[in-house]
Motif scaffolding. Structure first.
Motif, PDB file in Angstrom:
ATOM      1  N   GLU A 142       1.002  -1.231   0.154  1.00  0.00           N
ATOM      2  CA  GLU A 142       0.247   0.138   0.111  1.00  0.00           C
ATOM      3  C   GLU A 142       0.859   1.299  -0.095  1.00  0.00           C
ATOM      4  OE1 GLU A 142      -2.766   0.491   3.191  1.00  0.00           O
ATOM      5  OE2 GLU A 142      -3.812  -1.571   2.533  1.00  0.00           O
ATOM      6  N   ASP A 143       1.904   1.275   0.712  1.00  0.00           N
ATOM      7  CA  ASP A 143       2.688   2.306   0.914  1.00  0.00           C
ATOM      8  C   ASP A 143       3.412   2.581  -0.592  1.00  0.00           C
ATOM      9  OD1 ASP A 143       2.643   2.766   3.647  1.00  0.00           O
ATOM     10  OD2 ASP A 143       3.997   0.998   4.173  1.00  0.00           O
ATOM     11  N   THR A 144       3.869   1.429  -1.079  1.00  0.00           N
ATOM     12  CA  THR A 144       4.681   1.682  -2.325  1.00  0.00           C
ATOM     13  C   THR A 144       3.765   1.848  -3.780  1.00  0.00           C
ATOM     14  OG1 THR A 144       4.976  -0.755  -2.667  1.00  0.00           O
ATOM     15  CG2 THR A 144       6.461   0.387  -1.380  1.00  0.00           C
ATOM     16  N   SER A 145       2.682   2.266  -3.519  1.00  0.00           N
ATOM     17  CA  SER A 145       1.694   2.602  -4.425  1.00  0.00           C
ATOM     18  C   SER A 145       1.437   1.209  -5.479  1.00  0.00           C
ATOM     19  CB  SER A 145       2.340   3.592  -5.726  1.00  0.00           C
ATOM     20  OG  SER A 145       2.962   4.646  -4.881  1.00  0.00           O
ATOM     21  N   GLY A 146       1.745   0.162  -4.769  1.00  0.00           N
ATOM     22  CA  GLY A 146       1.267  -1.114  -5.417  1.00  0.00           C
ATOM     23  C   GLY A 146       2.527  -1.849  -6.091  1.00  0.00           C
ATOM     24  N   VAL A 147       3.637  -1.023  -6.074  1.00  0.00           N
ATOM     25  CA  VAL A 147       4.597  -1.647  -6.802  1.00  0.00           C
ATOM     26  C   VAL A 147       5.388  -2.744  -5.727  1.00  0.00           C
ATOM     27  CG1 VAL A 147       7.047  -1.233  -7.627  1.00  0.00           C
ATOM     28  CG2 VAL A 147       5.208   0.567  -7.808  1.00  0.00           C
ATOM     29  N   GLU A 148       5.762  -3.789  -6.420  1.00  0.00           N
ATOM     30  CA  GLU A 148       6.386  -5.101  -5.356  1.00  0.00           C
ATOM     31  C   GLU A 148       7.863  -4.763  -5.342  1.00  0.00           C
ATOM     32  OE1 GLU A 148       5.699  -8.151  -3.941  1.00  0.00           O
ATOM     33  OE2 GLU A 148       3.699  -8.773  -4.776  1.00  0.00           O
ATOM     34  N   CYS A 149       8.474  -4.103  -4.240  1.00  0.00           N
ATOM     35  CA  CYS A 149       9.648  -3.654  -4.248  1.00  0.00           C
ATOM     36  C   CYS A 149      10.652  -4.599  -3.803  1.00  0.00           C
ATOM     37  CB  CYS A 149       9.651  -2.435  -3.441  1.00  0.00           C
ATOM     38  SG  CYS A 149       8.723  -0.866  -4.241  1.00  0.00           S
ATOM     39  N   ARG A 150      10.823  -5.680  -4.731  1.00  0.00           N
ATOM     40  CA  ARG A 150      11.594  -6.706  -4.007  1.00  0.00           C
ATOM     41  C   ARG A 150      13.134  -6.804  -4.996  1.00  0.00           C
ATOM     42  NH1 ARG A 150       9.421  -9.909  -0.707  1.00  0.00           N
ATOM     43  NH2 ARG A 150       7.235 -10.033  -0.477  1.00  0.00           N
ATOM     44  N   PHE A 151      14.028  -7.135  -3.955  1.00  0.00           N
ATOM     45  CA  PHE A 151      15.389  -7.041  -4.745  1.00  0.00           C
ATOM     46  C   PHE A 151      15.091  -8.006  -6.086  1.00  0.00           C
ATOM     47  CE2 PHE A 151      17.085  -6.317  -0.434  1.00  0.00           C
ATOM     48  CZ  PHE A 151      17.518  -4.726  -0.775  1.00  0.00           C
ATOM     49  N   GLY A 152      16.094  -7.617  -6.984  1.00  0.00           N
ATOM     50  CA  GLY A 152      16.034  -8.501  -8.271  1.00  0.00           C
ATOM     51  C   GLY A 152      14.989  -8.177  -9.451  1.00  0.00           C
ATOM     52  N   SER A 153      13.937  -7.122  -8.774  1.00  0.00           N
ATOM     53  CA  SER A 153      12.978  -6.974  -9.479  1.00  0.00           C
ATOM     54  C   SER A 153      13.166  -5.620 -10.576  1.00  0.00           C
ATOM     55  CB  SER A 153      11.766  -6.489  -8.740  1.00  0.00           C
ATOM     56  OG  SER A 153      10.601  -6.144  -9.856  1.00  0.00           O
ATOM     57  N   SER A 154      13.518  -5.841 -11.908  1.00  0.00           N
ATOM     58  CA  SER A 154      13.923  -4.914 -12.875  1.00  0.00           C
ATOM     59  C   SER A 154      12.719  -3.981 -12.900  1.00  0.00           C
ATOM     60  CB  SER A 154      14.070  -5.324 -14.177  1.00  0.00           C
ATOM     61  OG  SER A 154      15.431  -6.197 -13.984  1.00  0.00           O
ATOM     62  N   LYS A 155      11.540  -4.537 -12.851  1.00  0.00           N
ATOM     63  CA  LYS A 155      10.041  -3.679 -12.937  1.00  0.00           C
ATOM     64  C   LYS A 155      10.142  -2.565 -11.783  1.00  0.00           C
ATOM     65  CE  LYS A 155       5.176  -4.758 -13.980  1.00  0.00           C
ATOM     66  NZ  LYS A 155       4.492  -4.249 -12.762  1.00  0.00           N
ATOM     67  N   ALA A 156      10.463  -3.243 -10.477  1.00  0.00           N
ATOM     68  CA  ALA A 156      10.403  -2.150  -9.632  1.00  0.00           C
ATOM     69  C   ALA A 156      11.426  -1.019  -9.710  1.00  0.00           C
ATOM     70  CB  ALA A 156      10.551  -2.834  -8.354  1.00  0.00           C
ATOM     71  N   LEU A 157      12.758  -1.399 -10.080  1.00  0.00           N
ATOM     72  CA  LEU A 157      13.343  -0.372 -10.523  1.00  0.00           C
ATOM     73  C   LEU A 157      13.162   0.665 -11.278  1.00  0.00           C
ATOM     74  CD1 LEU A 157      16.570   0.393 -10.346  1.00  0.00           C
ATOM     75  CD2 LEU A 157      17.034  -0.834 -12.422  1.00  0.00           C
ATOM     76  N   ILE A 158      12.565   0.184 -12.496  1.00  0.00           N
ATOM     77  CA  ILE A 158      12.148   1.271 -13.685  1.00  0.00           C
ATOM     78  C   ILE A 158      10.920   2.037 -13.072  1.00  0.00           C
ATOM     79  CG2 ILE A 158      11.232   1.228 -15.743  1.00  0.00           C
ATOM     80  CD1 ILE A 158      13.368  -0.919 -16.224  1.00  0.00           C
ATOM     81  N   GLU A 159       9.819   1.379 -12.391  1.00  0.00           N
ATOM     82  CA  GLU A 159       8.809   1.895 -11.798  1.00  0.00           C
ATOM     83  C   GLU A 159       9.066   3.177 -10.809  1.00  0.00           C
ATOM     84  OE1 GLU A 159       5.225   1.518 -12.295  1.00  0.00           O
ATOM     85  OE2 GLU A 159       6.121   0.735 -14.038  1.00  0.00           O
ATOM     86  N   LEU A 160       9.840   2.687 -10.139  1.00  0.00           N
ATOM     87  CA  LEU A 160      10.237   3.768  -8.813  1.00  0.00           C
ATOM     88  C   LEU A 160      11.069   4.898  -9.233  1.00  0.00           C
ATOM     89  CD1 LEU A 160      11.341   1.135  -5.834  1.00  0.00           C
ATOM     90  CD2 LEU A 160       9.319   2.768  -6.136  1.00  0.00           C
ATOM     91  N   VAL A 161      11.934   4.787 -10.435  1.00  0.00           N
ATOM     92  CA  VAL A 161      12.775   5.728 -11.080  1.00  0.00           C
ATOM     93  C   VAL A 161      11.573   6.757 -11.458  1.00  0.00           C
ATOM     94  CG1 VAL A 161      14.064   6.644 -13.158  1.00  0.00           C
ATOM     95  CG2 VAL A 161      14.857   4.456 -11.716  1.00  0.00           C
ATOM     96  N   LYS A 162      10.590   6.017 -12.177  1.00  0.00           N
ATOM     97  CA  LYS A 162       9.642   7.143 -12.813  1.00  0.00           C
ATOM     98  C   LYS A 162       8.605   7.753 -11.503  1.00  0.00           C
ATOM     99  CE  LYS A 162       8.851   4.381 -17.084  1.00  0.00           C
ATOM    100  NZ  LYS A 162       8.154   3.247 -17.619  1.00  0.00           N
ATOM    101  N   HIS A 163       8.597   7.119 -10.689  1.00  0.00           N
ATOM    102  CA  HIS A 163       7.861   7.709  -9.502  1.00  0.00           C
ATOM    103  C   HIS A 163       8.553   8.673  -8.795  1.00  0.00           C
ATOM    104  CE1 HIS A 163       4.165   5.107  -9.685  1.00  0.00           C
ATOM    105  NE2 HIS A 163       4.755   3.989  -9.354  1.00  0.00           N
ATOM    106  N   ILE A 164       9.898   8.553  -8.797  1.00  0.00           N
ATOM    107  CA  ILE A 164      10.516   9.390  -8.179  1.00  0.00           C
ATOM    108  C   ILE A 164      10.579  10.760  -9.047  1.00  0.00           C
ATOM    109  CG2 ILE A 164      12.770  10.089  -7.511  1.00  0.00           C
ATOM    110  CD1 ILE A 164      13.536   7.193  -7.102  1.00  0.00           C
ATOM    111  N   THR A 165      10.886  10.499 -10.319  1.00  0.00           N
ATOM    112  CA  THR A 165      11.079  11.670 -11.258  1.00  0.00           C
ATOM    113  C   THR A 165       9.843  12.508 -11.117  1.00  0.00           C
ATOM    114  OG1 THR A 165      12.313  10.389 -12.919  1.00  0.00           O
ATOM    115  CG2 THR A 165      11.088  12.587 -13.564  1.00  0.00           C
ATOM    116  N   PHE A 166       8.470  12.087 -11.037  1.00  0.00           N
ATOM    117  CA  PHE A 166       7.266  12.642 -11.167  1.00  0.00           C
ATOM    118  C   PHE A 166       6.661  12.957  -9.681  1.00  0.00           C
ATOM    119  CE2 PHE A 166       7.792  10.735 -15.429  1.00  0.00           C
ATOM    120  CZ  PHE A 166       7.997  11.935 -16.246  1.00  0.00           C
ATOM    121  N   ARG A 167       7.446  12.674  -8.762  1.00  0.00           N
ATOM    122  CA  ARG A 167       6.930  12.876  -7.380  1.00  0.00           C
ATOM    123  C   ARG A 167       5.664  12.005  -7.246  1.00  0.00           C
ATOM    124  NH1 ARG A 167      11.005  16.513  -4.536  1.00  0.00           N
ATOM    125  NH2 ARG A 167       9.857  15.711  -2.734  1.00  0.00           N
TER     126      ARG A 167
END
Ligand code: SF4
Length: 389
Positions: A142-167
Protein backbone atom coordinates in the motif's frame (compact mmCIF):
# COMPACT_ATOMS: atom_id res chain seq x y z
CA UNK A 1 49.69 8.61 -20.44
CA UNK A 2 48.61 5.84 -22.80
CA UNK A 3 51.70 3.82 -21.92
CA UNK A 4 50.25 3.36 -18.43
CA UNK A 5 48.60 -0.04 -18.01
CA UNK A 6 45.73 1.24 -15.84
CA UNK A 7 44.94 4.00 -18.32
CA UNK A 8 45.00 1.54 -21.22
CA UNK A 9 42.56 -0.70 -19.37
CA UNK A 10 40.32 2.30 -18.66
CA UNK A 11 40.44 3.20 -22.35
CA UNK A 12 39.20 -0.22 -23.35
CA UNK A 13 36.79 -1.07 -20.55
CA UNK A 14 35.80 2.28 -19.01
CA UNK A 15 34.76 2.23 -15.36
CA UNK A 16 32.61 -0.90 -15.92
CA UNK A 17 35.73 -3.02 -15.50
CA UNK A 18 35.58 -2.32 -11.77
CA UNK A 19 32.45 -4.39 -11.08
CA UNK A 20 34.01 -7.85 -11.04
CA UNK A 21 37.02 -6.55 -9.10
CA UNK A 22 34.90 -5.01 -6.34
CA UNK A 23 32.72 -8.10 -6.13
CA UNK A 24 35.80 -10.34 -5.80
CA UNK A 25 37.23 -7.98 -3.17
CA UNK A 26 34.05 -7.77 -1.05
CA UNK A 27 33.55 -4.11 -1.85
CA UNK A 28 30.49 -4.18 -4.11
CA UNK A 29 27.26 -2.89 -2.51
CA UNK A 30 24.80 -5.73 -2.85
CA UNK A 31 21.13 -5.67 -1.80
CA UNK A 32 21.35 -2.37 0.05
CA UNK A 33 24.85 -3.12 1.35
CA UNK A 34 23.67 -6.28 3.13
CA UNK A 35 26.55 -8.01 1.34
CA UNK A 36 29.57 -6.87 -0.66
CA UNK A 37 29.89 -9.77 -3.09
CA UNK A 38 27.33 -10.18 -5.87
CA UNK A 39 27.15 -13.75 -7.16
CA UNK A 40 25.91 -12.54 -10.55
CA UNK A 41 28.45 -9.74 -11.03
CA UNK A 42 29.75 -11.41 -14.22
CA UNK A 43 26.41 -10.64 -15.93
CA UNK A 44 27.13 -6.92 -15.46
CA UNK A 45 30.80 -7.11 -16.43
CA UNK A 46 32.69 -4.98 -18.94
CA UNK A 47 33.29 -8.13 -21.01
CA UNK A 48 29.53 -8.65 -21.40
CA UNK A 49 28.93 -4.97 -22.17
CA UNK A 50 31.72 -4.94 -24.77
CA UNK A 51 30.36 -8.04 -26.47
CA UNK A 52 26.66 -7.26 -26.39
CA UNK A 53 26.09 -3.58 -25.72
CA UNK A 54 28.77 -1.02 -26.59
CA UNK A 55 28.98 0.38 -30.09
CA UNK A 56 31.66 3.06 -29.70
CA UNK A 57 34.03 4.84 -27.33
CA UNK A 58 33.31 8.39 -26.17
CA UNK A 59 35.71 10.99 -24.84
CA UNK A 60 35.56 14.34 -23.12
CA UNK A 61 36.87 17.07 -25.44
CA UNK A 62 40.45 16.39 -26.48
CA UNK A 63 41.04 13.45 -24.10
CA UNK A 64 43.01 10.55 -25.59
CA UNK A 65 41.67 8.09 -23.00
CA UNK A 66 38.08 7.82 -24.36
CA UNK A 67 36.89 6.08 -21.21
CA UNK A 68 33.22 6.74 -22.02
CA UNK A 69 31.21 4.14 -23.94
CA UNK A 70 28.03 4.43 -25.96
CA UNK A 71 25.75 1.39 -25.90
CA UNK A 72 22.52 0.17 -27.50
CA UNK A 73 20.22 -2.52 -26.12
CA UNK A 74 19.67 -4.77 -29.11
CA UNK A 75 17.00 -7.25 -28.01
CA UNK A 76 14.30 -7.83 -25.42
CA UNK A 77 11.95 -5.54 -23.54
CA UNK A 78 14.34 -2.58 -23.58
CA UNK A 79 15.52 -2.91 -27.21
CA UNK A 80 16.41 0.41 -28.78
CA UNK A 81 17.64 1.99 -25.54
CA UNK A 82 20.67 4.16 -26.30
CA UNK A 83 22.76 5.36 -23.38
CA UNK A 84 26.28 6.45 -22.52
CA UNK A 85 27.61 3.96 -20.01
CA UNK A 86 26.81 1.90 -18.18
CA UNK A 87 29.35 3.33 -15.72
CA UNK A 88 30.54 1.36 -12.70
CA UNK A 89 28.62 3.34 -10.10
CA UNK A 90 25.36 2.77 -12.00
CA UNK A 91 26.03 -0.95 -12.39
CA UNK A 92 26.83 -1.11 -8.68
CA UNK A 93 23.97 0.95 -7.24
CA UNK A 94 21.17 0.21 -9.74
CA UNK A 95 22.41 -3.31 -10.48
CA UNK A 96 24.02 -5.26 -7.63
CA UNK A 97 22.69 -3.04 -4.86
CA UNK A 98 19.15 -3.65 -6.12
CA UNK A 99 19.96 -7.36 -6.65
CA UNK A 100 19.58 -6.93 -10.43
CA UNK A 101 21.87 -8.79 -12.85
CA UNK A 102 20.07 -7.74 -16.05
CA UNK A 103 22.36 -5.15 -17.67
CA UNK A 104 19.66 -4.24 -20.20
CA UNK A 105 17.25 -3.20 -17.43
CA UNK A 106 20.03 -1.25 -15.70
CA UNK A 107 20.86 0.46 -19.01
CA UNK A 108 17.21 1.42 -19.43
CA UNK A 109 17.00 2.79 -15.86
CA UNK A 110 20.28 4.65 -16.53
CA UNK A 111 18.80 6.20 -19.67
CA UNK A 112 15.71 7.34 -17.74
CA UNK A 113 17.89 8.91 -15.02
CA UNK A 114 19.93 10.76 -17.65
CA UNK A 115 16.79 12.04 -19.33
CA UNK A 116 15.10 13.03 -16.09
CA UNK A 117 18.21 14.50 -14.47
CA UNK A 118 18.56 11.99 -11.62
CA UNK A 119 21.86 10.89 -10.12
CA UNK A 120 22.16 7.11 -10.51
CA UNK A 121 24.09 6.64 -7.24
CA UNK A 122 21.51 8.33 -5.03
CA UNK A 123 18.61 6.91 -7.03
CA UNK A 124 19.97 3.34 -6.92
CA UNK A 125 20.70 3.68 -3.21
CA UNK A 126 17.25 5.00 -2.29
CA UNK A 127 15.57 2.28 -4.38
CA UNK A 128 17.66 -0.46 -2.73
CA UNK A 129 16.77 1.02 0.67
CA UNK A 130 13.08 0.90 -0.31
CA UNK A 131 13.46 -2.74 -1.40
CA UNK A 132 14.96 -3.73 1.95
CA UNK A 133 12.28 -1.78 3.84
CA UNK A 134 9.65 -3.61 1.77
CA UNK A 135 11.16 -7.06 2.33
CA UNK A 136 11.45 -6.35 6.08
CA UNK A 137 7.85 -5.14 6.35
CA UNK A 138 8.77 -1.53 7.14
CA UNK A 139 6.96 -0.56 3.95
CA UNK A 140 3.93 -2.40 2.56
CA UNK A 141 2.49 -2.70 -0.94
CA UNK A 142 0.00 0.00 0.00
CA UNK A 143 2.85 2.34 0.88
CA UNK A 144 4.67 1.67 -2.39
CA UNK A 145 1.76 2.55 -4.67
CA UNK A 146 1.26 -1.14 -5.47
CA UNK A 147 4.86 -1.72 -6.64
CA UNK A 148 6.33 -5.09 -5.53
CA UNK A 149 9.62 -3.63 -4.33
CA UNK A 150 11.69 -6.80 -4.11
CA UNK A 151 15.41 -7.18 -4.70
CA UNK A 152 16.03 -8.44 -8.21
CA UNK A 153 12.92 -6.83 -9.68
CA UNK A 154 13.80 -4.81 -12.79
CA UNK A 155 10.16 -3.80 -13.00
CA UNK A 156 10.32 -2.23 -9.53
CA UNK A 157 13.58 -0.43 -10.38
CA UNK A 158 12.09 1.19 -13.46
CA UNK A 159 8.71 1.95 -11.88
CA UNK A 160 10.39 3.64 -8.91
CA UNK A 161 12.67 5.76 -11.13
CA UNK A 162 9.52 7.08 -12.81
CA UNK A 163 7.69 7.60 -9.51
CA UNK A 164 10.67 9.53 -8.10
CA UNK A 165 10.91 11.73 -11.17
CA UNK A 166 7.28 12.75 -11.12
CA UNK A 167 7.02 12.59 -7.32
CA UNK A 168 4.09 10.23 -7.65
CA UNK A 169 2.91 8.13 -4.69
CA UNK A 170 5.88 6.69 -2.76
CA UNK A 171 8.15 8.51 -5.24
CA UNK A 172 7.35 11.78 -3.50
CA UNK A 173 9.09 10.50 -0.36
CA UNK A 174 11.89 8.68 -2.17
CA UNK A 175 12.73 11.92 -3.97
CA UNK A 176 13.70 13.40 -0.59
CA UNK A 177 16.57 10.91 -0.33
CA UNK A 178 17.48 8.13 2.09
CA UNK A 179 18.11 10.34 5.14
CA UNK A 180 14.75 12.07 5.19
CA UNK A 181 12.86 8.93 4.19
CA UNK A 182 14.51 6.91 6.98
CA UNK A 183 13.79 9.61 9.57
CA UNK A 184 10.14 9.44 8.57
CA UNK A 185 10.00 5.63 8.70
CA UNK A 186 11.62 5.38 12.14
CA UNK A 187 14.37 3.61 14.03
CA UNK A 188 14.27 0.27 12.16
CA UNK A 189 14.68 2.08 8.86
CA UNK A 190 17.46 4.34 10.15
CA UNK A 191 19.51 1.24 10.98
CA UNK A 192 19.56 0.23 7.32
CA UNK A 193 19.89 3.71 5.79
CA UNK A 194 23.17 4.15 3.90
CA UNK A 195 24.03 7.84 3.82
CA UNK A 196 26.54 10.28 5.30
CA UNK A 197 25.54 13.91 5.89
CA UNK A 198 22.48 13.25 3.74
CA UNK A 199 24.38 11.98 0.69
CA UNK A 200 23.70 8.37 -0.27
CA UNK A 201 26.83 6.20 -0.10
CA UNK A 202 28.42 5.16 -3.42
CA UNK A 203 29.74 1.91 -4.89
CA UNK A 204 32.32 0.73 -2.35
CA UNK A 205 31.72 -0.86 1.04
CA UNK A 206 34.09 0.61 3.65
CA UNK A 207 33.90 -2.46 5.86
CA UNK A 208 36.54 -3.96 3.58
CA UNK A 209 38.35 -0.64 3.11
CA UNK A 210 38.67 1.19 6.48
CA UNK A 211 40.40 4.22 4.95
CA UNK A 212 37.39 4.71 2.73
CA UNK A 213 35.27 4.86 5.88
CA UNK A 214 37.35 7.82 7.02
CA UNK A 215 37.08 9.35 3.54
CA UNK A 216 33.25 9.06 3.57
CA UNK A 217 33.00 10.42 7.12
CA UNK A 218 35.15 13.48 6.41
CA UNK A 219 34.14 14.27 2.82
CA UNK A 220 32.78 17.80 2.61
CA UNK A 221 29.59 16.77 0.82
CA UNK A 222 28.95 13.52 2.67
CA UNK A 223 29.34 9.89 1.55
CA UNK A 224 31.43 10.52 -1.54
CA UNK A 225 34.16 8.39 -3.15
CA UNK A 226 35.67 11.14 -5.29
CA UNK A 227 37.29 13.16 -2.50
CA UNK A 228 39.67 10.37 -1.49
CA UNK A 229 39.92 6.72 -2.51
CA UNK A 230 42.59 4.99 -0.41
CA UNK A 231 41.20 1.58 -1.38
CA UNK A 232 43.85 0.79 -4.01
CA UNK A 233 46.61 1.25 -1.40
CA UNK A 234 44.70 -0.93 1.05
CA UNK A 235 44.25 -3.71 -1.51
CA UNK A 236 47.90 -3.55 -2.57
CA UNK A 237 49.03 -3.64 1.09
CA UNK A 238 51.37 -0.69 0.59
CA UNK A 239 51.03 2.99 1.54
CA UNK A 240 52.24 5.63 -0.96
CA UNK A 241 55.56 5.85 0.92
CA UNK A 242 56.07 2.09 0.59
CA UNK A 243 55.15 1.21 4.17
CA UNK A 244 53.49 -2.20 4.40
CA UNK A 245 49.91 -1.85 5.66
CA UNK A 246 47.39 -4.50 6.57
CA UNK A 247 44.29 -4.14 4.40
CA UNK A 248 41.87 -4.15 7.32
CA UNK A 249 43.89 -2.06 9.77
CA UNK A 250 43.54 1.70 10.24
CA UNK A 251 47.29 2.41 10.19
CA UNK A 252 48.31 5.44 8.09
CA UNK A 253 44.76 5.93 6.78
CA UNK A 254 44.49 9.49 8.14
CA UNK A 255 47.72 10.43 6.34
CA UNK A 256 46.65 8.83 3.05
CA UNK A 257 43.15 10.33 3.11
CA UNK A 258 44.37 13.84 3.96
CA UNK A 259 46.98 13.75 1.18
CA UNK A 260 44.43 12.52 -1.38
CA UNK A 261 41.84 15.10 -0.33
CA UNK A 262 44.34 17.97 -0.64
CA UNK A 263 45.75 16.77 -3.95
CA UNK A 264 42.27 16.12 -5.36
CA UNK A 265 41.09 19.61 -4.36
CA UNK A 266 44.10 21.16 -6.11
CA UNK A 267 43.42 19.16 -9.29
CA UNK A 268 39.73 20.10 -9.10
CA UNK A 269 40.81 23.76 -9.22
CA UNK A 270 42.29 22.99 -12.64
CA UNK A 271 39.09 21.17 -13.65
CA UNK A 272 41.29 18.09 -14.05
CA UNK A 273 39.79 14.63 -14.54
CA UNK A 274 40.17 12.50 -11.44
CA UNK A 275 40.58 9.29 -13.46
CA UNK A 276 44.01 10.38 -14.63
CA UNK A 277 45.25 12.44 -11.70
CA UNK A 278 47.24 9.52 -10.29
CA UNK A 279 49.03 9.11 -13.61
CA UNK A 280 49.64 12.80 -14.37
CA UNK A 281 51.02 13.60 -10.91
CA UNK A 282 51.39 16.88 -9.01
CA UNK A 283 54.71 17.81 -10.65
CA UNK A 284 53.19 17.85 -14.13
CA UNK A 285 50.00 19.59 -12.96
CA UNK A 286 52.10 22.36 -11.36
CA UNK A 287 54.10 22.72 -14.58
CA UNK A 288 50.93 22.92 -16.69
CA UNK A 289 49.41 25.51 -14.36
CA UNK A 290 52.56 27.61 -14.55
CA UNK A 291 52.74 27.32 -18.33
CA UNK A 292 49.09 28.34 -18.75
CA UNK A 293 49.08 31.25 -16.28
CA UNK A 294 52.64 32.50 -15.96
CA UNK A 295 52.45 31.90 -12.19
CA UNK A 296 55.60 30.44 -10.65
CA UNK A 297 54.05 27.80 -8.37
CA UNK A 298 56.15 25.08 -6.76
CA UNK A 299 54.86 21.54 -6.27
CA UNK A 300 54.54 22.24 -2.53
CA UNK A 301 52.52 25.38 -3.21
CA UNK A 302 50.29 23.41 -5.57
CA UNK A 303 49.53 20.85 -2.86
CA UNK A 304 49.05 23.69 -0.36
CA UNK A 305 46.43 25.10 -2.72
CA UNK A 306 44.37 21.95 -2.15
CA UNK A 307 44.82 22.19 1.61
CA UNK A 308 43.57 25.79 1.53
CA UNK A 309 40.49 24.67 -0.41
CA UNK A 310 39.87 21.85 2.04
CA UNK A 311 40.08 24.21 5.04
CA UNK A 312 37.89 26.83 3.40
CA UNK A 313 35.21 24.28 2.55
CA UNK A 314 35.36 22.93 6.10
CA UNK A 315 34.77 26.46 7.43
CA UNK A 316 31.79 26.77 5.10
CA UNK A 317 30.37 23.57 6.60
CA UNK A 318 31.17 24.75 10.15
CA UNK A 319 29.28 27.95 9.47
CA UNK A 320 26.32 25.80 8.40
CA UNK A 321 26.44 23.86 11.69
CA UNK A 322 28.54 20.79 10.76
CA UNK A 323 31.25 19.63 13.17
CA UNK A 324 32.91 16.37 14.23
CA UNK A 325 29.55 15.07 15.45
CA UNK A 326 28.52 14.85 11.78
CA UNK A 327 31.64 12.96 10.65
CA UNK A 328 29.93 9.63 11.12
CA UNK A 329 29.14 6.47 9.18
CA UNK A 330 25.89 4.54 8.66
CA UNK A 331 25.07 2.09 11.45
CA UNK A 332 25.32 -0.90 9.10
CA UNK A 333 29.03 -0.28 8.42
CA UNK A 334 29.78 0.00 12.14
CA UNK A 335 27.60 -2.75 13.54
CA UNK A 336 27.04 -5.47 10.92
CA UNK A 337 30.03 -7.60 9.87
CA UNK A 338 30.22 -8.57 6.19
CA UNK A 339 28.48 -11.94 5.87
CA UNK A 340 30.61 -13.51 3.11
CA UNK A 341 33.53 -13.07 0.73
CA UNK A 342 37.20 -12.31 1.31
CA UNK A 343 36.35 -9.79 4.03
CA UNK A 344 33.83 -12.03 5.80
CA UNK A 345 33.40 -10.91 9.42
CA UNK A 346 34.86 -7.43 8.82
CA UNK A 347 33.21 -4.25 10.02
CA UNK A 348 34.56 -0.83 10.88
CA UNK A 349 34.05 -0.35 14.60
CA UNK A 350 33.09 2.99 16.12
CA UNK A 351 36.33 2.90 18.07
CA UNK A 352 38.38 2.46 14.86
CA UNK A 353 36.55 5.34 13.21
CA UNK A 354 37.06 7.63 16.22
CA UNK A 355 40.76 6.76 16.33
CA UNK A 356 41.19 7.59 12.63
CA UNK A 357 39.29 10.85 13.15
CA UNK A 358 41.59 11.81 16.06
CA UNK A 359 44.65 11.20 13.87
CA UNK A 360 43.08 12.99 10.92
CA UNK A 361 42.16 16.14 12.87
CA UNK A 362 45.62 16.24 14.45
CA UNK A 363 47.26 16.02 11.01
CA UNK A 364 44.98 18.73 9.68
CA UNK A 365 45.69 21.04 12.61
CA UNK A 366 42.00 21.12 13.50
CA UNK A 367 40.49 20.99 16.98
CA UNK A 368 40.27 17.29 17.84
CA UNK A 369 37.07 17.63 19.85
CA UNK A 370 35.08 19.70 17.41
CA UNK A 371 36.76 19.11 14.05
CA UNK A 372 36.90 22.88 13.50
CA UNK A 373 40.05 24.34 11.88
CA UNK A 374 42.01 26.32 14.48
CA UNK A 375 42.70 30.04 14.12
CA UNK A 376 46.41 29.25 13.88
CA UNK A 377 45.86 26.83 11.00
CA UNK A 378 43.68 29.26 9.10
CA UNK A 379 46.25 32.05 9.58
CA UNK A 380 49.06 29.76 8.43
CA UNK A 381 47.11 29.13 5.21
CA UNK A 382 46.31 32.81 4.66
CA UNK A 383 42.64 32.23 5.43
CA UNK A 384 42.25 34.66 8.36
CA UNK A 385 39.03 35.98 6.83
CA UNK A 386 37.38 32.59 7.41
CA UNK A 387 37.86 32.66 11.21
CA UNK A 388 34.40 32.69 12.78
CA UNK A 389 33.82 35.61 15.17
S1 SF4 B 1 38.64 13.33 -19.36
FE1 SF4 B 1 38.46 11.66 -17.87
S2 SF4 B 1 36.29 11.06 -17.94
FE2 SF4 B 1 36.73 12.21 -19.83
S3 SF4 B 1 37.29 10.66 -21.35
FE3 SF4 B 1 39.18 11.39 -20.41
S4 SF4 B 1 39.61 9.94 -18.74
FE4 SF4 B 1 37.46 9.69 -19.33
Amino acid sequence: MLRNETIRARKRWGTARTITLTSDQDLLPTRNFQEATFQEADSLSAEVLEKKFWIKHKACHGCPVNCGKLGVVRTGAYAGTVVEGVEYETLALMGANCGIADYEAVAYANMLCDKYGLDTISTGNVIAFTMECYEKGILTKEDTSGVECRFGSSKALIELVKHITFREGIGNQLAEGVKRLAEKLGEKAEKIALQVKGLETPGYDPRSSPGLGLAYATADRGGCHTRAWPTSYEMSGKAPDGTVIDRFSTVKRAEIVKAQQDYGAAVDCLVGCWFVRGTVGKELYAQMLNAATGIEMTVEEFTRLGERVWNLVRMFNVREGFTRKDDVLPQRFLNEPLPSGVAKGQRLTKQQLEQMLDEYFTLRGWDKNTGVPTKEKLKELGLEFAVLQ
